[in-house]
Design an enzyme around this catalytic site. Sequence first.
Site, PDB file in Angstrom:
ATOM      1  N   LYS A  78       0.854  -1.203   0.000  1.00 34.84           N
ATOM      2  CA  LYS A  78       0.000   0.000   0.000  1.00 34.84           C
ATOM      3  C   LYS A  78       0.884   1.245   0.000  1.00 34.84           C
ATOM      4  O   LYS A  78       1.926   1.262   0.671  1.00 34.84           O
ATOM      5  CB  LYS A  78      -0.904  -0.038   1.242  1.00 34.84           C
ATOM      6  CG  LYS A  78      -1.972   1.048   1.281  1.00 34.84           C
ATOM      7  CD  LYS A  78      -2.857   0.930   2.532  1.00 34.84           C
ATOM      8  CE  LYS A  78      -3.973   1.979   2.535  1.00 34.84           C
ATOM      9  NZ  LYS A  78      -4.849   1.896   3.723  1.00 34.84           N
ATOM     10  N   SER A 158     -10.044   2.250   2.793  1.00 36.14           N
ATOM     11  CA  SER A 158      -9.071   2.937   1.967  1.00 36.14           C
ATOM     12  C   SER A 158      -8.109   2.001   1.241  1.00 36.14           C
ATOM     13  O   SER A 158      -7.506   2.411   0.250  1.00 36.14           O
ATOM     14  CB  SER A 158      -8.270   3.905   2.828  1.00 36.14           C
ATOM     15  OG  SER A 158      -7.415   3.212   3.717  1.00 36.14           O
ATOM     16  N   SER A 182     -10.556   0.159   7.078  1.00 38.82           N
ATOM     17  CA  SER A 182      -9.885   0.232   5.772  1.00 38.82           C
ATOM     18  C   SER A 182      -9.211  -1.049   5.298  1.00 38.82           C
ATOM     19  O   SER A 182      -8.765  -1.117   4.158  1.00 38.82           O
ATOM     20  CB  SER A 182      -8.832   1.346   5.775  1.00 38.82           C
ATOM     21  OG  SER A 182      -9.442   2.593   5.674  1.00 38.82           O
TER      22      SER A 182
END
Lengths: 488, 95
Positions: A78, A158, A182
Site C-alpha cells: 500500500k 481505503s 480500511s
Amino acid sequence: MSNLTALTIAAARDGLKKKQFTALELTDAYLAAMEKARVLNAYIVETPEKARDMAKASDARLAAGQGGALEGIPLGIKDLFATEGVHTQACSHVLDGFKPQYESTVSANLWRDGAVMLGKLNMDEFAMGSSNETSYYGNVINPWKRTNSNAALVPGGSSGGSAAAVAAHICAAATATDTGGSIRQPAAFTGTVGIKPTYGRCSRWGIVAFASSLDQAGPIARDVRDAAIMLKSMASVDPKDATSVDLPVPDYEAAIGRPIKGLRVGIPKEYRVDGMPAEIDALWSKGAEWLKAQGAEIVEISLPHTKYALPAYYIVAPAEASSNLARYDGVRYGLRVPGDDIVDMYEKSRAAGFGREVQRRILIGTYVLSAGYYDAYYVRAQKVRTLIKNDFDKAWDKVDVVLTPATPSPAFAPGEITDPVQMYLNDIFTVTVNMAGLPGIAVPAGLSADGLPLGLQLIGKPFGEETLFQAAAAIEAAAGGYTAPQWW
Amino acid sequence: MSVDQKTVKRVARLARLKVKEEDVPRLAGELNAILGFIEQLNEVDVANVEPMTSVVTMKMKMRNDVVTDGHYPQKIVANAPAQDDEFFMVPKVVE
C-alpha cells in the site's frame, strides 16, 4: 507450470521448496498479470526491476537451502508504507515526488523474510475514504461485477488497491492499513480476507500517519491461512514505535484447523441496524449456524454504546489527522506552491496538495480541537471511547469472539454515494474495533443476490488473533472461497 | 452547535488552508452536516467516565537518553522542494 498466479502463498511456498518453479518465474508471472490488469488501476507504481532482483536473490537463497517464511513470494505494498527510494505518497498530491530514505518496519520485516516487492498500491488519499475514490491517482476498479452487468464497482477503501490486487491475483497478498475499517471493508467488497490486528501488534514506524491512536497495519490475502502467514511476518516488537507492545509474535498459521468446539461466539444485538438488507442479516445468521454446527456456542450479547462509535470516531480521527497532517507545509518534502510570504506559501501548498475529503477532515479536526470546543467534542469523544471499550471488556466475560457482518452492503458504484456522512456509514460495523483497539478479521461468507461477495467480521480479545484465525478458518471451511471471474 | 461562514474562514486560517471565497458556503454546509451527525454524542451520559488515553493497557516505554541515530543531513534534506548546503530553504521570514 502454468497459471502460477493462481497459487496461494502456502501453495507457492511449497512449489518453490520442491523446485517446481523458481521465484523469478513466479515474479515474472505476476508482472505479466499486472500489465494485463492495468485497467483496474490497483498499482500506481510497478517496480519490475526491483522485483526481478529480489526474486533472483530469493532463488539464490532457496538454492542454498536457505530462505525465510515468505521467500520468493511477490507482494503489493500500500502506498502508505515508506519504501526506500520508491514512490511513497499516501496517494496524495501533497507528497509529490516523495521518495523515502528509509523503509517502514512492516515492509522491512517482509523483505527480511524473503518477500518480493511488485509495486505500490492505490488507496484513498491519506487512507481517508471507503471507496478508493479520493486517491489523487484515480479510482480503483473492483474485479467483481454484478451478475449480467458491465458497470464498474468500487473495491472499498481505503485499502482499495490492496484488496483489488489480491482479488485479481496480481499479487500473492498485500499490505494494508485500517483506521476505521480500511482493511476489513475492502476485503469484504472483494471476497478476500483482511485482518486488522490489535493496536500495537504491528509497528507504525514508517507508515504515513492518519490517526495515530487508531492506525494499524495488517494484511489482505486470498484465504485465512495466507493472512496468518502474512501477519506473522508483518508483526514485530519495534523500539522505534513507543506503542508497539512487548509480546512475542505467535505462529498464527498453527491456529488454523484447530477445532472450535466449545468456542463462545457473541452475537451483539446492537449490530442489527435499521434498514439492514435482508441478505446481510441472513448471512450473519448463516455464519452463526456454521460455527454452531462445528461445536461453537452462540451467545446473545449487548454492546450498548455501539451506535456512538461512528460519531465519536468522526471527532477523534479528524482531530488526530489535522495534527498529523500539519507537517505537510511545502518545506521539508512534497509539493510547494510559491506564495507572497511563508504563510501564504503554506496555505497555497496545502490547498493545492490536499484533496477535498482530506481538507474537509482537516477542517473538522481543527474545529473540534480549537479553543472553547476541545472539551465539548474531543474529550467527550474520548470518554465515549472508554465506554465502548468497557462494553467489550464486559462481553469478554461471556464470549471468546464476537461475530458481526463486515459491511452493511456489498460493493457499490463509483459516484453512487456523494454525501460524506452516508459514506462514513460504510464503517458502522468495523469502526468500534478500532475505537477499542481490538483485532478484527473480515472473511468472505457468501454472495449477494447480485453475485457480489459479502463478508463476516470476527472481533477478538486484545492479542486474540490466533482465536480469530481459528474461527475465521471454520467459517471459510463452511463457506468456501470466492474468485472474481476474469474480464480484464 | 453550527458553524457559519466566518468560522469556516477562521478554522481554515488555523489549519493553513487557502479556501476560495466561493467554496466557503459549500464547506460550511458540509461541516454542519458532519457536526450534526456528531451531535448525537450529547445523548451519552459521560459523568464520571475517564477519557481514553491508550487503548492498550501498558506502561509508557522509556529508552536510554543516548544518541542512536543521525549524522546524515543529506538524507534529511533529500526530499526538500528547495535546499542549499544541507539547509531547508524557505521564503524570507525576518526583515
